[in-house]
Design a protein around this motif. Structure first.
Motif, PDB file in Angstrom:
ATOM      1  N   LYS A  55       0.917  -1.141  -0.172  1.00 51.07           N
ATOM      2  CA  LYS A  55      -0.057   0.167  -0.074  1.00 51.07           C
ATOM      3  C   LYS A  55       1.030   1.135   0.154  1.00 51.07           C
ATOM      4  O   LYS A  55       2.118   1.162   0.364  1.00 51.07           O
ATOM      5  CB  LYS A  55      -1.052   0.041   1.231  1.00 51.07           C
ATOM      6  CG  LYS A  55      -1.847  -1.130   1.165  1.00 51.07           C
ATOM      7  CD  LYS A  55      -2.723  -1.004   2.491  1.00 51.07           C
ATOM      8  CE  LYS A  55      -3.792  -1.977   2.636  1.00 51.07           C
ATOM      9  NZ  LYS A  55      -3.761  -3.012   3.616  1.00 51.07           N
ATOM     10  N   ASP A  56       0.191   2.372  -0.504  1.00 50.33           N
ATOM     11  CA  ASP A  56       1.166   3.511  -0.622  1.00 50.33           C
ATOM     12  C   ASP A  56       0.838   4.338   0.763  1.00 50.33           C
ATOM     13  O   ASP A  56      -0.126   5.235   0.982  1.00 50.33           O
ATOM     14  CB  ASP A  56       0.669   4.374  -1.763  1.00 50.33           C
ATOM     15  CG  ASP A  56       1.434   5.572  -1.773  1.00 50.33           C
ATOM     16  OD1 ASP A  56       2.383   5.671  -1.620  1.00 50.33           O
ATOM     17  OD2 ASP A  56       0.967   6.441  -2.542  1.00 50.33           O
ATOM     18  N   LEU A  57       1.632   4.113   1.688  1.00 50.60           N
ATOM     19  CA  LEU A  57       1.566   4.698   3.253  1.00 50.60           C
ATOM     20  C   LEU A  57       2.725   5.618   3.377  1.00 50.60           C
ATOM     21  O   LEU A  57       3.706   5.157   3.234  1.00 50.60           O
ATOM     22  CB  LEU A  57       1.389   3.866   4.045  1.00 50.60           C
ATOM     23  CG  LEU A  57       0.260   2.733   4.143  1.00 50.60           C
ATOM     24  CD1 LEU A  57       0.542   1.521   5.063  1.00 50.60           C
ATOM     25  CD2 LEU A  57      -1.146   3.478   4.175  1.00 50.60           C
ATOM     26  N   PRO A  58       2.298   7.314   3.484  1.00 49.37           N
ATOM     27  CA  PRO A  58       3.262   7.788   3.519  1.00 49.37           C
ATOM     28  C   PRO A  58       3.940   7.666   5.105  1.00 49.37           C
ATOM     29  O   PRO A  58       5.314   8.025   5.215  1.00 49.37           O
ATOM     30  CB  PRO A  58       2.792   9.436   3.586  1.00 49.37           C
ATOM     31  CG  PRO A  58       1.273   9.129   3.720  1.00 49.37           C
ATOM     32  CD  PRO A  58       1.062   7.667   3.438  1.00 49.37           C
ATOM     33  N   PHE A  59       3.498   7.161   6.088  1.00 49.41           N
ATOM     34  CA  PHE A  59       3.869   6.838   7.268  1.00 49.41           C
ATOM     35  C   PHE A  59       3.459   5.618   8.043  1.00 49.41           C
ATOM     36  O   PHE A  59       2.211   5.389   7.974  1.00 49.41           O
ATOM     37  CB  PHE A  59       3.612   8.121   8.519  1.00 49.41           C
ATOM     38  CG  PHE A  59       4.207   7.887   9.638  1.00 49.41           C
ATOM     39  CD1 PHE A  59       5.548   8.261  10.012  1.00 49.41           C
ATOM     40  CD2 PHE A  59       3.492   7.626  10.983  1.00 49.41           C
ATOM     41  CE1 PHE A  59       6.257   8.180  10.982  1.00 49.41           C
ATOM     42  CE2 PHE A  59       3.928   7.185  11.830  1.00 49.41           C
ATOM     43  CZ  PHE A  59       5.524   7.697  12.091  1.00 49.41           C
ATOM     44  N   CYS A  60       4.139   4.691   8.208  1.00 49.09           N
ATOM     45  CA  CYS A  60       3.876   3.723   9.132  1.00 49.09           C
ATOM     46  C   CYS A  60       4.977   3.207  10.293  1.00 49.09           C
ATOM     47  O   CYS A  60       6.169   2.968   9.937  1.00 49.09           O
ATOM     48  CB  CYS A  60       3.770   2.362   8.202  1.00 49.09           C
ATOM     49  SG  CYS A  60       3.171   1.051   8.793  1.00 49.09           S
ATOM     50  N   LEU A  61       4.569   3.181  11.473  1.00 49.07           N
ATOM     51  CA  LEU A  61       5.298   2.916  12.769  1.00 49.07           C
ATOM     52  C   LEU A  61       4.972   1.344  12.999  1.00 49.07           C
ATOM     53  O   LEU A  61       3.807   1.392  13.351  1.00 49.07           O
ATOM     54  CB  LEU A  61       5.377   3.748  13.605  1.00 49.07           C
ATOM     55  CG  LEU A  61       5.949   3.505  14.897  1.00 49.07           C
ATOM     56  CD1 LEU A  61       7.609   3.651  14.710  1.00 49.07           C
ATOM     57  CD2 LEU A  61       5.594   4.701  16.036  1.00 49.07           C
ATOM     58  N   ARG A  62       5.876   0.570  13.316  1.00 53.63           N
ATOM     59  CA  ARG A  62       5.605  -0.726  13.755  1.00 53.63           C
ATOM     60  C   ARG A  62       6.271  -0.917  15.150  1.00 53.63           C
ATOM     61  O   ARG A  62       7.672  -0.731  15.270  1.00 53.63           O
ATOM     62  CB  ARG A  62       6.186  -2.248  12.904  1.00 53.63           C
ATOM     63  CG  ARG A  62       5.957  -3.143  13.673  1.00 53.63           C
ATOM     64  CD  ARG A  62       6.608  -4.451  12.767  1.00 53.63           C
ATOM     65  NE  ARG A  62       5.826  -4.479  11.499  1.00 53.63           N
ATOM     66  CZ  ARG A  62       4.901  -5.493  11.276  1.00 53.63           C
ATOM     67  NH1 ARG A  62       4.822  -6.522  11.617  1.00 53.63           N
ATOM     68  NH2 ARG A  62       4.354  -5.247   9.671  1.00 53.63           N
ATOM     69  N   LEU A  63       5.559  -1.301  16.315  1.00 55.55           N
ATOM     70  CA  LEU A  63       6.141  -1.761  17.522  1.00 55.55           C
ATOM     71  C   LEU A  63       5.873  -2.961  17.745  1.00 55.55           C
ATOM     72  O   LEU A  63       4.833  -3.636  18.118  1.00 55.55           O
ATOM     73  CB  LEU A  63       5.436  -0.724  18.681  1.00 55.55           C
ATOM     74  CG  LEU A  63       5.582   0.757  18.780  1.00 55.55           C
ATOM     75  CD1 LEU A  63       4.714   1.387  19.555  1.00 55.55           C
ATOM     76  CD2 LEU A  63       6.903   1.275  18.633  1.00 55.55           C
ATOM     77  N   ARG A  64       6.726  -3.656  18.059  1.00 58.88           N
ATOM     78  CA  ARG A  64       6.961  -4.995  18.246  1.00 58.88           C
ATOM     79  C   ARG A  64       6.986  -5.606  19.509  1.00 58.88           C
ATOM     80  O   ARG A  64       7.676  -5.174  20.602  1.00 58.88           O
ATOM     81  CB  ARG A  64       8.056  -5.954  17.462  1.00 58.88           C
ATOM     82  CG  ARG A  64       8.016  -5.936  16.090  1.00 58.88           C
ATOM     83  CD  ARG A  64       8.930  -6.605  15.348  1.00 58.88           C
ATOM     84  NE  ARG A  64       9.060  -6.186  14.061  1.00 58.88           N
ATOM     85  CZ  ARG A  64       9.392  -7.088  12.854  1.00 58.88           C
ATOM     86  NH1 ARG A  64       9.822  -8.313  13.313  1.00 58.88           N
ATOM     87  NH2 ARG A  64       9.323  -6.518  11.869  1.00 58.88           N
TER      88      ARG A  64
END
Length: 113
Positions: free
Chosen positions: A47-56
């Motif tokens: 997907k075209d996402l300008p911002f994505c933050l992943r916390l594991r």
């Protein structure tokens, strides 16, 4: 071979932990998602996402942090608000913007109150 402008597929391998995802779209919408442990690989078009933050999260942290057993999110992607749900009166604490409704996290030190 891919056509010009075609996105490569995203491969998500099995993983034992839970993740929290905050993402925004080009239209300015945002989501806070919970991705449970994956027991099998999955393949998706990116997907075209300008911002994505992943916390594991570490294995075992799902219940203490999210208040639900990990079995409720295995092989699922769930909006955090849907996971916690709104109260019976329809009040959703995640989207309440009234002043004074969000309480800060306080940590106590041994011997203090």
């Amino acid at each position: 071979m891919r056509a010009a402008g075609e996105r490569p597929p995203l491969v998500h391998l099995p993983v034992p932990g839970t993740s929290l995802i905050f993402r925004t779209t080009r239209a300015g919408h945002s989501d806070l998602l919970v991705i449970g442990p994956r027991t099998r690989a999955s393949y998706h078009v990116g997907k075209d996402l300008p911002f994505c933050l992943r916390l594991r999260l570490r294995p075992g942290a799902t219940r203490p942090l999210l208040g639900v057993p990990v079995s409720e999110v295995v092989d699922r992607v769930v909006r955090l608000g849907d996971l916690w749900g709104a109260s019976r009166d329809g009040h959703d604490p995640l989207h309440d913007t009234r002043p004074g409704t969000h309480q800060g996290v306080r940590r106590s030190r041994p011997g203090s109150q």
